[in-house]
Design a protein around this motif. Structure first.
Motif, short mmCIF file in Angstrom:
data_model
loop_
_atom_site.label_atom_id
_atom_site.label_comp_id
_atom_site.label_asym_id
_atom_site.label_seq_id
_atom_site.Cartn_x
_atom_site.Cartn_y
_atom_site.Cartn_z
N GLY A 111 0.77 -1.23 0.00
CA GLY A 111 0.00 0.00 0.00
C GLY A 111 0.80 1.28 0.00
N VAL A 112 2.14 1.20 0.05
CA VAL A 112 2.96 2.40 0.03
C VAL A 112 3.10 2.89 -1.41
N VAL A 113 2.91 4.21 -1.59
CA VAL A 113 3.03 4.82 -2.91
C VAL A 113 4.09 5.92 -2.83
N PRO A 114 5.37 5.58 -3.07
CA PRO A 114 6.42 6.59 -2.96
C PRO A 114 6.28 7.66 -4.04
N GLY A 115 6.74 8.86 -3.72
CA GLY A 115 6.74 9.94 -4.68
C GLY A 115 7.18 11.22 -4.00
N GLY A 116 8.13 11.93 -4.61
CA GLY A 116 8.61 13.16 -3.99
C GLY A 116 9.19 12.86 -2.62
N GLU A 117 8.67 13.56 -1.61
CA GLU A 117 9.13 13.36 -0.24
C GLU A 117 8.29 12.34 0.52
N GLY A 118 7.39 11.65 -0.20
CA GLY A 118 6.54 10.66 0.44
C GLY A 118 7.01 9.25 0.20
N GLY A 119 6.51 8.31 0.99
CA GLY A 119 6.85 6.91 0.87
C GLY A 119 6.72 6.24 2.22
N LEU A 120 7.59 5.29 2.50
CA LEU A 120 7.61 4.61 3.80
C LEU A 120 8.56 5.37 4.71
N MET A 121 8.03 5.98 5.75
CA MET A 121 8.83 6.93 6.53
C MET A 121 9.03 6.45 7.96
N GLY A 122 8.45 7.12 8.94
CA GLY A 122 8.76 6.84 10.32
C GLY A 122 8.34 5.47 10.80
N LEU A 123 9.11 4.93 11.78
CA LEU A 123 8.82 3.65 12.41
C LEU A 123 8.79 3.82 13.92
N ALA A 124 7.98 2.99 14.57
CA ALA A 124 7.95 2.90 16.03
C ALA A 124 7.59 1.47 16.39
N VAL A 125 8.03 1.03 17.58
CA VAL A 125 7.82 -0.35 18.01
C VAL A 125 7.14 -0.34 19.37
N ARG A 126 6.13 -1.21 19.52
CA ARG A 126 5.45 -1.33 20.81
C ARG A 126 4.77 -2.69 20.91
N GLU A 127 5.14 -3.46 21.91
CA GLU A 127 4.44 -4.68 22.34
C GLU A 127 4.07 -5.59 21.17
N GLY A 128 5.06 -5.96 20.37
CA GLY A 128 4.83 -6.89 19.28
C GLY A 128 4.28 -6.29 18.02
N TRP A 129 4.16 -4.97 17.97
CA TRP A 129 3.68 -4.27 16.79
C TRP A 129 4.79 -3.36 16.25
N VAL A 130 4.89 -3.28 14.94
CA VAL A 130 5.70 -2.26 14.28
C VAL A 130 4.74 -1.26 13.65
N TYR A 131 4.87 0.00 14.03
CA TYR A 131 4.06 1.08 13.49
C TYR A 131 4.84 1.78 12.39
N ALA A 132 4.15 2.21 11.35
CA ALA A 132 4.80 2.90 10.24
C ALA A 132 3.94 4.05 9.76
N TYR A 133 4.58 5.16 9.46
CA TYR A 133 3.94 6.32 8.82
C TYR A 133 4.26 6.21 7.34
N LEU A 134 3.24 6.20 6.49
CA LEU A 134 3.48 5.96 5.08
C LEU A 134 2.55 6.80 4.20
N THR A 135 2.99 6.97 2.96
CA THR A 135 2.18 7.62 1.94
C THR A 135 1.45 6.55 1.15
N ALA A 136 0.12 6.63 1.14
CA ALA A 136 -0.72 5.71 0.38
C ALA A 136 -1.24 6.41 -0.87
N GLU A 137 -2.16 5.76 -1.56
CA GLU A 137 -2.70 6.30 -2.81
C GLU A 137 -3.41 7.63 -2.59
N SER A 138 -4.15 7.73 -1.48
CA SER A 138 -5.00 8.90 -1.28
C SER A 138 -4.59 9.79 -0.13
N ASP A 139 -3.68 9.34 0.73
CA ASP A 139 -3.37 10.09 1.94
C ASP A 139 -2.05 9.62 2.52
N ASN A 140 -1.59 10.32 3.56
CA ASN A 140 -0.60 9.78 4.47
C ASN A 140 -1.36 9.12 5.61
#
Length: 378
Positions: A111-140
């Motif tokens: 679901g990541v749609v890179p372009g310009g300054e967007g794409g797969l960006m920040g990461l965070a880890v908590r209790e067995g989950w990896v969180y990611a901030y990403l650019t999708a087709e319609s939004d971040n």
């Protein structure tokens, strides 16, 4: 000052030079030491080479943990000391052994749609989950993926946590981190549409605070909203000091980049003001830099200071703190030695990890780029 000679020996005279972005304060810059600008935040030497007494905040590169990364952006620590690093443009997450530097691909994030300054960006880890901030087709958006943490494990399917963050070619924000209160914080950008920063109904140009499930966090300043602070241009650095105060770095446009002390419900001025203005209703930054000397991305807190990675500025800034105020002038280290600097992460023991950013289409990559460096802070 240039990259270390050993790296230059590997280099080719045909190093690629990529186009820069849309404005002086955009995520831009090329290899080489930018000249000091009038009104610099610091009059101290722009490197760590000068003789200094021990114990006053020196930083030195202890070594390279790993290299050969492509467009690295986010960095998060796993229990036990290994690291996860995201590739903005390749949409992948890689596990890096915190001792040997061995890289283990964990897979591509759907679901990541890179372009310009967007794409797969920040990461965070908590209790067995990896969180990611990403650019999708319609939004971040922010998603989370199950991860067991073993060597053979791969990331699970992404589950939406928060959607509807505005996206653009530029100013997508992208940094996420869990605070001391257990809530998830995110820095967003106004995507070049400056009015979003002052629009309370928009998630653009804000710092957001939410539960791990993406709901408005208890105690947020606006009932039913994840908005924590407003009036930001492009927040790519968030970190907390030892007393739990939140600090954030953001790109200016043509004049001043900023380090802000962030408090709930406060307005940091963009686009009405840039840098210190003393204007009623807006919070002035604790420190500011000409855009040629910073273009800040990640920040971390260690040994009584905020450490701020500079992209266009190609340097690591140290901002000493005394409580909620600066205790001295910011000082620059590693100027021009490793190119563009994207992310800095404290390891909890007073040391830092530093991620370079030469392969993001705006640097001048050399063999081995990009790298994660080990830094000793004294």
């Amino acid at each position: 000052m240039s990259r270390p000679a050993v790296l230059k020996a590997w280099g080719s005279a045909a190093a690629l030079v990529f186009a820069v972005g849309c404005s002086s304060g955009a995520d831009t810059g090329a290899r080489g030491t930018p000249p000091p600008a009038p009104g610099s935040a610091s009059s101290a030497p722009a490197s760590s080479g000068a003789a200094r007494p021990a114990g006053d905040g020196r930083v030195t590169v202890a070594g390279t943990l790993t290299e050969g990364l492509r467009s690295p952006w986010g960095l998060a620590a796993l229990p036990g000391g290994d690291l996860l690093v995201s590739s903005r443009d390749e949409r992948t997450v890689t596990r890096v052994d915190g001792r040997s530097g061995t890289k283990t691909p964990l897979g591509e994030v759907p679901g990541v749609v890179p372009g310009g300054e967007g794409g797969l960006m920040g990461l965070a880890v908590r209790e067995g989950w990896v969180y990611a901030y990403l650019t999708a087709e319609s939004d971040n958006r922010i998603v989370r993926m199950r991860y067991g943490g073993g060597e053979g494990d791969r990331l699970g399917a992404p589950e939406p946590v928060l959607t509807g963050i505005p996206k653009g070619v530029v100013h997508n924000g992208g940094r996420i981190a869990f605070g001391p209160d257990g809530m998830l914080y995110a820095g967003t950008g106004e995507t070049g549409r400056t009015g979003l920063a002052q629009d309370r109904e928009s998630l653009g140009g804000k710092i957001l605070r939410m539960t791990p499930e993406g709901k408005p966090a208890p105690g947020n300043p606006y009932p039913g909203s994840v908005v924590y602070s407003s009036g930001h241009r492009n927040v790519q650095g968030i970190a907390w000091d030892d007393e739990g105060r939140l600090w954030a770095a953001e790109f200016g446009q043509n004049t001043w980049d900023e380090l802000n002390l962030v408090e709930p419900g406060r307005n940091y001025g963009w686009p009405e003001v840039e840098g210190r203005a003393g204007a009623a209703g807006f919070v002035d930054p604790v420190a500011q830099w000409p855009t040629s000397e910073a273009s800040p991305s990640g920040i971390a807190h260690a040994r009584g200071a905020v450490w701020m990675a500079g992209l266009r500025g190609e340097r690591l800034w140290r901002i000493p703190l005394a409580g909620a105020e600066r205790s001295g002038e910011p000082e620059a280290f590693l100027t021009g030695e490793h190119g563009r600097l994207r992310t800095v992460l404290a390891d909890g023991a007073g040391r830092l990890w530093l991620v370079t950013s030469e392969t993001d289409t705006r640097g001048t990559p050399e063999p081995g780029d990009d790298r994660i460096l080990r830094l000793d802070v004294r």
